[in-house]
Motif scaffolding. Structure first.
Motif, PDB file in Angstrom:
ATOM      1  N   TYR A 107      -3.670 -14.373 -26.722  1.00 15.61           N
ATOM      2  CA  TYR A 107      -3.637 -14.268 -28.184  1.00 15.61           C
ATOM      3  C   TYR A 107      -2.217 -13.948 -28.650  1.00 15.61           C
ATOM      4  CZ  TYR A 107      -4.957 -12.719 -32.894  1.00 15.61           C
ATOM      5  OH  TYR A 107      -5.057 -12.586 -34.255  1.00 15.61           O
ATOM      6  N   ASP A 108      -1.566 -13.020 -27.945  1.00 19.36           N
ATOM      7  CA  ASP A 108      -0.213 -12.625 -28.336  1.00 19.36           C
ATOM      8  C   ASP A 108       0.811 -13.701 -27.988  1.00 19.36           C
ATOM      9  OD1 ASP A 108      -1.212 -10.234 -29.258  1.00 19.36           O
ATOM     10  OD2 ASP A 108      -0.686  -9.086 -27.472  1.00 19.36           O
ATOM     11  N   ARG A 109       0.650 -14.291 -26.797  1.00 26.12           N
ATOM     12  CA  ARG A 109       1.667 -15.247 -26.357  1.00 26.12           C
ATOM     13  C   ARG A 109       1.591 -16.562 -27.117  1.00 26.12           C
ATOM     14  NH1 ARG A 109       5.094 -17.906 -22.993  1.00 26.12           N
ATOM     15  NH2 ARG A 109       4.248 -19.681 -21.845  1.00 26.12           N
ATOM     16  N   PHE A 110       0.380 -17.045 -27.382  1.00 28.86           N
ATOM     17  CA  PHE A 110       0.237 -18.341 -28.056  1.00 28.86           C
ATOM     18  C   PHE A 110      -0.241 -18.129 -29.491  1.00 28.86           C
ATOM     19  CE2 PHE A 110      -0.477 -19.263 -23.498  1.00 28.86           C
ATOM     20  CZ  PHE A 110       0.622 -20.089 -23.293  1.00 28.86           C
ATOM     21  N   SER A 111       0.670 -17.583 -30.298  1.00 27.69           N
ATOM     22  CA  SER A 111       0.265 -17.163 -31.642  1.00 27.69           C
ATOM     23  C   SER A 111      -0.047 -18.343 -32.554  1.00 27.69           C
ATOM     24  CB  SER A 111       1.347 -16.279 -32.263  1.00 27.69           C
ATOM     25  OG  SER A 111       2.572 -16.972 -32.240  1.00 27.69           O
ATOM     26  N   GLY A 112       0.390 -19.541 -32.158  1.00 25.20           N
ATOM     27  CA  GLY A 112       0.121 -20.690 -33.012  1.00 25.20           C
ATOM     28  C   GLY A 112      -1.030 -21.554 -32.520  1.00 25.20           C
ATOM     29  N   SER A 113      -1.672 -21.144 -31.429  1.00 25.25           N
ATOM     30  CA  SER A 113      -2.700 -22.003 -30.828  1.00 25.25           C
ATOM     31  C   SER A 113      -4.084 -21.686 -31.369  1.00 25.25           C
ATOM     32  CB  SER A 113      -2.721 -21.817 -29.309  1.00 25.25           C
ATOM     33  OG  SER A 113      -1.496 -22.236 -28.768  1.00 25.25           O
ATOM     34  N   ASP A 114      -4.903 -22.725 -31.451  1.00 30.10           N
ATOM     35  CA  ASP A 114      -6.245 -22.495 -31.982  1.00 30.10           C
ATOM     36  C   ASP A 114      -7.193 -22.027 -30.882  1.00 30.10           C
ATOM     37  OD1 ASP A 114      -7.237 -24.673 -30.569  1.00 30.10           O
ATOM     38  OD2 ASP A 114      -7.160 -26.020 -32.279  1.00 30.10           O
ATOM     39  N   GLU A 115      -8.393 -21.631 -31.324  1.00 28.92           N
ATOM     40  CA  GLU A 115      -9.376 -21.054 -30.418  1.00 28.92           C
ATOM     41  C   GLU A 115      -9.716 -21.971 -29.239  1.00 28.92           C
ATOM     42  OE1 GLU A 115     -13.180 -20.806 -32.167  1.00 28.92           O
ATOM     43  OE2 GLU A 115     -13.919 -19.269 -30.792  1.00 28.92           O
ATOM     44  N   GLY A 116      -9.804 -23.288 -29.531  1.00 32.87           N
ATOM     45  CA  GLY A 116     -10.177 -24.222 -28.472  1.00 32.87           C
ATOM     46  C   GLY A 116      -9.154 -24.232 -27.352  1.00 32.87           C
ATOM     47  N   ASP A 117      -7.871 -24.268 -27.716  1.00 36.54           N
ATOM     48  CA  ASP A 117      -6.823 -24.265 -26.699  1.00 36.54           C
ATOM     49  C   ASP A 117      -6.817 -22.940 -25.937  1.00 36.54           C
ATOM     50  OD1 ASP A 117      -6.002 -26.813 -27.253  1.00 36.54           O
ATOM     51  OD2 ASP A 117      -4.328 -26.234 -28.531  1.00 36.54           O
ATOM     52  N   LEU A 118      -6.957 -21.827 -26.655  1.00 38.81           N
ATOM     53  CA  LEU A 118      -6.962 -20.518 -26.000  1.00 38.81           C
ATOM     54  C   LEU A 118      -8.111 -20.419 -25.004  1.00 38.81           C
ATOM     55  CD1 LEU A 118      -6.241 -18.198 -29.083  1.00 38.81           C
ATOM     56  CD2 LEU A 118      -4.650 -18.795 -27.238  1.00 38.81           C
ATOM     57  N   THR A 119      -9.263 -20.925 -25.393  1.00 40.18           N
ATOM     58  CA  THR A 119     -10.441 -20.862 -24.526  1.00 40.18           C
ATOM     59  C   THR A 119     -10.216 -21.672 -23.252  1.00 40.18           C
ATOM     60  OG1 THR A 119     -11.865 -20.570 -26.452  1.00 40.18           O
ATOM     61  CG2 THR A 119     -12.933 -21.293 -24.424  1.00 40.18           C
ATOM     62  N   ARG A 120      -9.594 -22.824 -23.407  1.00 38.04           N
ATOM     63  CA  ARG A 120      -9.336 -23.665 -22.225  1.00 38.04           C
ATOM     64  C   ARG A 120      -8.350 -22.993 -21.277  1.00 38.04           C
ATOM     65  NH1 ARG A 120     -10.520 -27.878 -25.475  1.00 38.04           N
ATOM     66  NH2 ARG A 120      -8.509 -27.915 -26.497  1.00 38.04           N
ATOM     67  N   VAL A 121      -7.286 -22.402 -21.820  1.00 37.19           N
ATOM     68  CA  VAL A 121      -6.307 -21.748 -20.949  1.00 37.19           C
ATOM     69  C   VAL A 121      -6.952 -20.544 -20.255  1.00 37.19           C
ATOM     70  CG1 VAL A 121      -4.081 -20.589 -20.812  1.00 37.19           C
ATOM     71  CG2 VAL A 121      -4.399 -22.433 -22.441  1.00 37.19           C
ATOM     72  N   ARG A 122      -7.742 -19.801 -21.011  1.00 38.79           N
ATOM     73  CA  ARG A 122      -8.395 -18.630 -20.411  1.00 38.79           C
ATOM     74  C   ARG A 122      -9.285 -19.041 -19.249  1.00 38.79           C
ATOM     75  NH1 ARG A 122     -12.049 -15.226 -24.369  1.00 38.79           N
ATOM     76  NH2 ARG A 122     -13.355 -17.061 -24.136  1.00 38.79           N
TER      77      ARG A 122
END
Lengths: 228, 228
Positions: B56-71
């Motif tokens: 969340y902190d590192r990718f402040s411009g990314s949406d939920e879908g991208d964050l979920t995939r990286v996680r």
């Protein structure tokens, strides 16, 4: 801050230092760019950990499988939707006019997502302790009234799945004895897996209950660590 | 405490107050009743939240879908297995003799589970802050070197799936122009969805890159909040 948001903070028992986080948590993506989806991503994980910790403490004798099943029940959309209604989120959600006209403020998925986003916002604003306290407040009663047996997988089903996974035939059940008067009988049932030379006994007030108990005993035998 | 466990705590950068928690985290269920599965249940949730917060902190411009995939990529068995090897967990795991002879101490799933159990043990022993610091230490480099584009779903695939979900025909792509010399060309591609009267342009150093960019632009249009 609006009176509605003041009242929401009363219901939450939490006062935001950063009002913008509260506003964002209540903004559906249909309303504009500063919406709640990233907070929902975070809140989902906050909820998951806090519920896990509460269950870990409350069910100190339960194994991982049972804990996982209860957790899945508690964090599902239906539970979150109920919490959202208790917090009266439909009154404060920000949606596009189109979404609002279509009844979006009552939609379970939108409300569940907003509940998670609120948890994410409290976590960012007040840290772990504030988020933990809020989850405990919102879900505490639900957890206190949960008995793990409700969410335990049916033992006969579990046994059958385990045996099928090993390509073994299904277990057999037979009544070995009945005790007591017609209206207060107890059944003794034997569950057997001949291929493994294993059997177990179970007793219960109904044939079904006795079979479940026998299956549970057999499962425990199958899962016991091998003798060293 | 054994020298091996002292050394492990050095590698973790964390010293346990309750040595019993450390011992339990390293005990596989084949070894005895006081095993690590409940700690793994907790550690899985600790890892999930801490990684979520770091992303969340590192990718402040990314949406939920991208964050979920990286996680999902970061918390999968393969990543946990690698961390377990870096911590040299195979040397300290407690398994039944049978499991040990069968190579259990090298099995990725057993090692991944033990890594999660260790996180759960640190969380119980030292609280949120200690667990957060450990996850950051163990996964920080992996997170720092992750670029979200690696884990972004291919835009053309995403667009096609979205249209299929709406029962619409697949989009069309055509090269509108090329610029530059043969070895340094730029392509301009148009992606179009006639059924929606939508089209977008994309440019890139290859036809494929230009199509991806055009698909990404179209996706953004499709997902834009309706005009109010």
């Amino acid at each position: 801050m609006s009176a509605a948001l003041e009242a929401l903070q009363q219901r939450l028992g939490y006062r935001f230092q950063q009002a913008s986080l509260l506003a964002r948590a209540l903004t559906h993506r249909s309303h504009g760019a500063d919406h709640n989806e990233r907070l929902e991503f975070l809140g989902d994980a906050v909820l998951n950990l806090t519920i896990s910790r509460l269950l870990y403490d409350r069910f100190s004798g339960s194994d991982e499988g049972d804990l996982t099943r209860v957790r899945a029940h508690l964090v599902r959309e239906e539970s979150l939707h109920r919490v959202a209604l208790a917090l009266r989120l439909p009154e404060v959600l920000k949606l596009s006019e189109g979404e609002a006209r279509g009844g979006g403020a009552q939609r379970p998925s939108i409300l569940a997502d907003a509940t998670e986003a609120l948890l994410g916002a409290v976590y960012l604003d007040g840290g772990d302790a504030a988020a933990h306290a809020l989850v405990k407040q919102l879900f505490g009663e639900l957890i206190d009234t949960t008995t793990i047996d409700n969410w335990r997988k049916d033992a006969k089903t579990e046994l059958q799945e385990l045996l099928q996974g090993k390509r073994l035939p299904v277990p057999s059940y037979r009544i070995v004895a009945t005790h007591g008067q017609a209206h207060a009988q107890t059944f003794d049932v034997e569950a057997a897996v001949p291929a493994l030379q294993l059997s177990s006994m179970g007793s219960g007030r109904s044939r079904r209950a006795a079979e479940q108990e026998a299956a549970r005993q057999l499962l425990d035998k199958l899962r016991a660590p091998p003798a060293r």
